[in-house]
Design a protein around this motif. Structure first.
Motif, PDB file in Angstrom:
ATOM      1  N   VAL A   1     -30.856  43.804  43.302  1.00  0.00           N
ATOM      2  CA  VAL A   1     -31.501  42.525  43.546  1.00  0.00           C
ATOM      3  C   VAL A   1     -32.192  42.062  42.281  1.00  0.00           C
ATOM      4  O   VAL A   1     -32.949  42.816  41.653  1.00  0.00           O
ATOM      5  N   GLN A   2     -31.928  40.810  41.902  1.00  0.00           N
ATOM      6  CA  GLN A   2     -32.552  40.248  40.703  1.00  0.00           C
ATOM      7  C   GLN A   2     -32.931  38.804  40.919  1.00  0.00           C
ATOM      8  O   GLN A   2     -32.226  38.055  41.597  1.00  0.00           O
ATOM      9  N   LEU A   3     -34.056  38.436  40.326  1.00  0.00           N
ATOM     10  CA  LEU A   3     -34.450  37.045  40.204  1.00  0.00           C
ATOM     11  C   LEU A   3     -34.600  36.778  38.708  1.00  0.00           C
ATOM     12  O   LEU A   3     -35.362  37.477  38.037  1.00  0.00           O
ATOM     13  N   VAL A   4     -33.884  35.785  38.213  1.00  0.00           N
ATOM     14  CA  VAL A   4     -33.917  35.500  36.777  1.00  0.00           C
ATOM     15  C   VAL A   4     -34.336  34.058  36.563  1.00  0.00           C
ATOM     16  O   VAL A   4     -33.635  33.125  36.986  1.00  0.00           O
ATOM     17  N   GLU A   5     -35.489  33.904  35.904  1.00  0.00           N
ATOM     18  CA  GLU A   5     -36.005  32.567  35.622  1.00  0.00           C
ATOM     19  C   GLU A   5     -35.522  32.082  34.264  1.00  0.00           C
ATOM     20  O   GLU A   5     -35.254  32.884  33.361  1.00  0.00           O
ATOM     21  N   SER A   6     -35.463  30.775  34.121  1.00  0.00           N
ATOM     22  CA  SER A   6     -35.151  30.158  32.831  1.00  0.00           C
ATOM     23  C   SER A   6     -35.731  28.759  32.818  1.00  0.00           C
ATOM     24  O   SER A   6     -36.166  28.247  33.857  1.00  0.00           O
TER      25      SER A   6
ATOM     26  N   SER B   1     -35.672  27.117  36.471  1.00  0.00           N
ATOM     27  CA  SER B   1     -34.657  27.574  37.423  1.00  0.00           C
ATOM     28  C   SER B   1     -34.872  29.057  37.704  1.00  0.00           C
ATOM     29  O   SER B   1     -35.325  29.801  36.835  1.00  0.00           O
ATOM     30  N   CYS B   2     -34.504  29.461  38.900  1.00  0.00           N
ATOM     31  CA  CYS B   2     -34.565  30.873  39.284  1.00  0.00           C
ATOM     32  C   CYS B   2     -33.300  31.184  40.065  1.00  0.00           C
ATOM     33  O   CYS B   2     -33.076  30.615  41.141  1.00  0.00           O
ATOM     34  N   VAL B   3     -32.478  32.057  39.513  1.00  0.00           N
ATOM     35  CA  VAL B   3     -31.230  32.448  40.162  1.00  0.00           C
ATOM     36  C   VAL B   3     -31.400  33.812  40.798  1.00  0.00           C
ATOM     37  O   VAL B   3     -31.806  34.774  40.135  1.00  0.00           O
ATOM     38  N   ALA B   4     -31.088  33.893  42.088  1.00  0.00           N
ATOM     39  CA  ALA B   4     -31.174  35.153  42.824  1.00  0.00           C
ATOM     40  C   ALA B   4     -29.797  35.783  42.939  1.00  0.00           C
ATOM     41  O   ALA B   4     -28.808  35.092  43.171  1.00  0.00           O
ATOM     42  N   SER B   5     -29.751  37.094  42.779  1.00  0.00           N
ATOM     43  CA  SER B   5     -28.493  37.809  42.959  1.00  0.00           C
ATOM     44  C   SER B   5     -28.753  39.105  43.714  1.00  0.00           C
ATOM     45  O   SER B   5     -29.854  39.644  43.698  1.00  0.00           O
ATOM     46  N   GLY B   6     -27.731  39.564  44.414  1.00  0.00           N
ATOM     47  CA  GLY B   6     -27.823  40.824  45.132  1.00  0.00           C
ATOM     48  C   GLY B   6     -28.327  40.700  46.550  1.00  0.00           C
ATOM     49  O   GLY B   6     -28.242  41.662  47.327  1.00  0.00           O
ATOM     50  N   ARG B   7     -28.855  39.536  46.920  1.00  0.00           N
ATOM     51  CA  ARG B   7     -29.401  39.352  48.263  1.00  0.00           C
ATOM     52  C   ARG B   7     -29.682  37.872  48.474  1.00  0.00           C
ATOM     53  O   ARG B   7     -29.950  37.153  47.526  1.00  0.00           O
ATOM     54  N   THR B   8     -29.653  37.454  49.715  1.00  0.00           N
ATOM     55  CA  THR B   8     -30.098  36.104  50.040  1.00  0.00           C
ATOM     56  C   THR B   8     -31.517  36.188  50.582  1.00  0.00           C
ATOM     57  O   THR B   8     -31.889  37.176  51.229  1.00  0.00           O
ATOM     58  N   PHE B   9     -32.288  35.167  50.325  1.00  0.00           N
ATOM     59  CA  PHE B   9     -33.685  35.137  50.723  1.00  0.00           C
ATOM     60  C   PHE B   9     -33.968  33.918  51.579  1.00  0.00           C
ATOM     61  O   PHE B   9     -33.364  32.865  51.409  1.00  0.00           O
ATOM     62  N   SER B  10     -34.925  34.072  52.466  1.00  0.00           N
ATOM     63  CA  SER B  10     -35.294  32.944  53.314  1.00  0.00           C
ATOM     64  C   SER B  10     -36.318  32.041  52.636  1.00  0.00           C
ATOM     65  O   SER B  10     -36.322  30.832  52.857  1.00  0.00           O
ATOM     66  N   THR B  11     -37.160  32.626  51.810  1.00  0.00           N
ATOM     67  CA  THR B  11     -38.278  31.883  51.233  1.00  0.00           C
ATOM     68  C   THR B  11     -38.424  32.215  49.758  1.00  0.00           C
ATOM     69  O   THR B  11     -38.354  33.394  49.367  1.00  0.00           O
TER      70      THR B  11
ATOM     71  N   TYR C   1     -43.576  32.563  37.363  1.00  0.00           N
ATOM     72  CA  TYR C   1     -42.815  33.607  38.026  1.00  0.00           C
ATOM     73  C   TYR C   1     -42.191  33.098  39.316  1.00  0.00           C
ATOM     74  O   TYR C   1     -42.854  32.426  40.111  1.00  0.00           O
ATOM     75  N   CYS C   2     -40.940  33.458  39.503  1.00  0.00           N
ATOM     76  CA  CYS C   2     -40.239  33.194  40.745  1.00  0.00           C
ATOM     77  C   CYS C   2     -40.427  34.395  41.666  1.00  0.00           C
ATOM     78  O   CYS C   2     -40.381  35.547  41.218  1.00  0.00           O
ATOM     79  N   ALA C   3     -40.663  34.126  42.949  1.00  0.00           N
ATOM     80  CA  ALA C   3     -40.818  35.182  43.940  1.00  0.00           C
ATOM     81  C   ALA C   3     -39.984  34.843  45.163  1.00  0.00           C
ATOM     82  O   ALA C   3     -39.734  33.666  45.436  1.00  0.00           O
TER      83      ALA C   3
ATOM     84  N   GLY D   1     -39.292  37.781  39.647  1.00  0.00           N
ATOM     85  CA  GLY D   1     -38.602  37.675  38.379  1.00  0.00           C
ATOM     86  C   GLY D   1     -39.484  38.153  37.241  1.00  0.00           C
ATOM     87  O   GLY D   1     -40.639  38.541  37.453  1.00  0.00           O
ATOM     88  N   GLN D   2     -38.940  38.074  36.027  1.00  0.00           N
ATOM     89  CA  GLN D   2     -39.664  38.592  34.865  1.00  0.00           C
ATOM     90  C   GLN D   2     -40.598  37.555  34.257  1.00  0.00           C
ATOM     91  O   GLN D   2     -41.432  37.881  33.417  1.00  0.00           O
ATOM     92  N   GLY D   3     -40.454  36.324  34.656  1.00  0.00           N
ATOM     93  CA  GLY D   3     -41.333  35.264  34.170  1.00  0.00           C
ATOM     94  C   GLY D   3     -40.727  34.479  33.029  1.00  0.00           C
ATOM     95  O   GLY D   3     -39.903  34.994  32.259  1.00  0.00           O
ATOM     96  N   THR D   4     -41.156  33.228  32.926  1.00  0.00           N
ATOM     97  CA  THR D   4     -40.755  32.375  31.806  1.00  0.00           C
ATOM     98  C   THR D   4     -41.993  31.618  31.331  1.00  0.00           C
ATOM     99  O   THR D   4     -42.794  31.142  32.142  1.00  0.00           O
TER     100      THR D   4
END
Length: 121
Positions: free
Chosen positions: A2-7, A21-31, A92-94, A112-115
């Protein structure tokens, strides 16, 4: 994994705009949510959006920031307009699957790691 990557962060003059932008991978999230943290300060809530499209903003960004999501792309955005020097922070994306929206950092189990966003006066 699972990753959240901000840019999208960067340096901008006051009154300018940026879109994060925040792209999520490895899982879908509700919120999803955006938080920010300035040096020496606690991480603070900015905005949240859930699967129904319910949105909440911090008072400090209402009318200037817009959160949105593209479910097909597993991506959440933060459009920031009329930026002020006090908006300078790491953003940060959460995300979570377990609730419909919260302004508490402890409510989110994926980060995410933050931007960095820097607004010059």
């Amino acid at each position: 994994q699972v990753q959240l990557v901000e840019s999208g962060g960067g340096l901008v003059q006051a009154a300018g705009s940026l879109r994060l932008s925040c792209v999520a991978s490895g899982r879908t999230f509700s919120t999803y949510a955006w938080f920010r943290q300035a040096p020496g300060q606690e991480r603070e809530f900015v905005a949240t959006i859930n699967w129904r499209g319910d949105i909440t903003y911090a008072d400090s960004v209402k009318g200037r920031f817009t959160i949105s999501r593209d479910t097909a792309k597993n991506t959440v955005y933060l459009q920031m307009n009329s930026l002020k020097p006090e908006d300078t922070a790491s953003y940060y994306c959460a995300a979570t699957r377990y609730h419909s929206g919260s302004d508490y950092t402890s409510s989110y189990d994926n980060w995410g790691q933050g931007t960095q966003v820097t607004v010059s006066s």
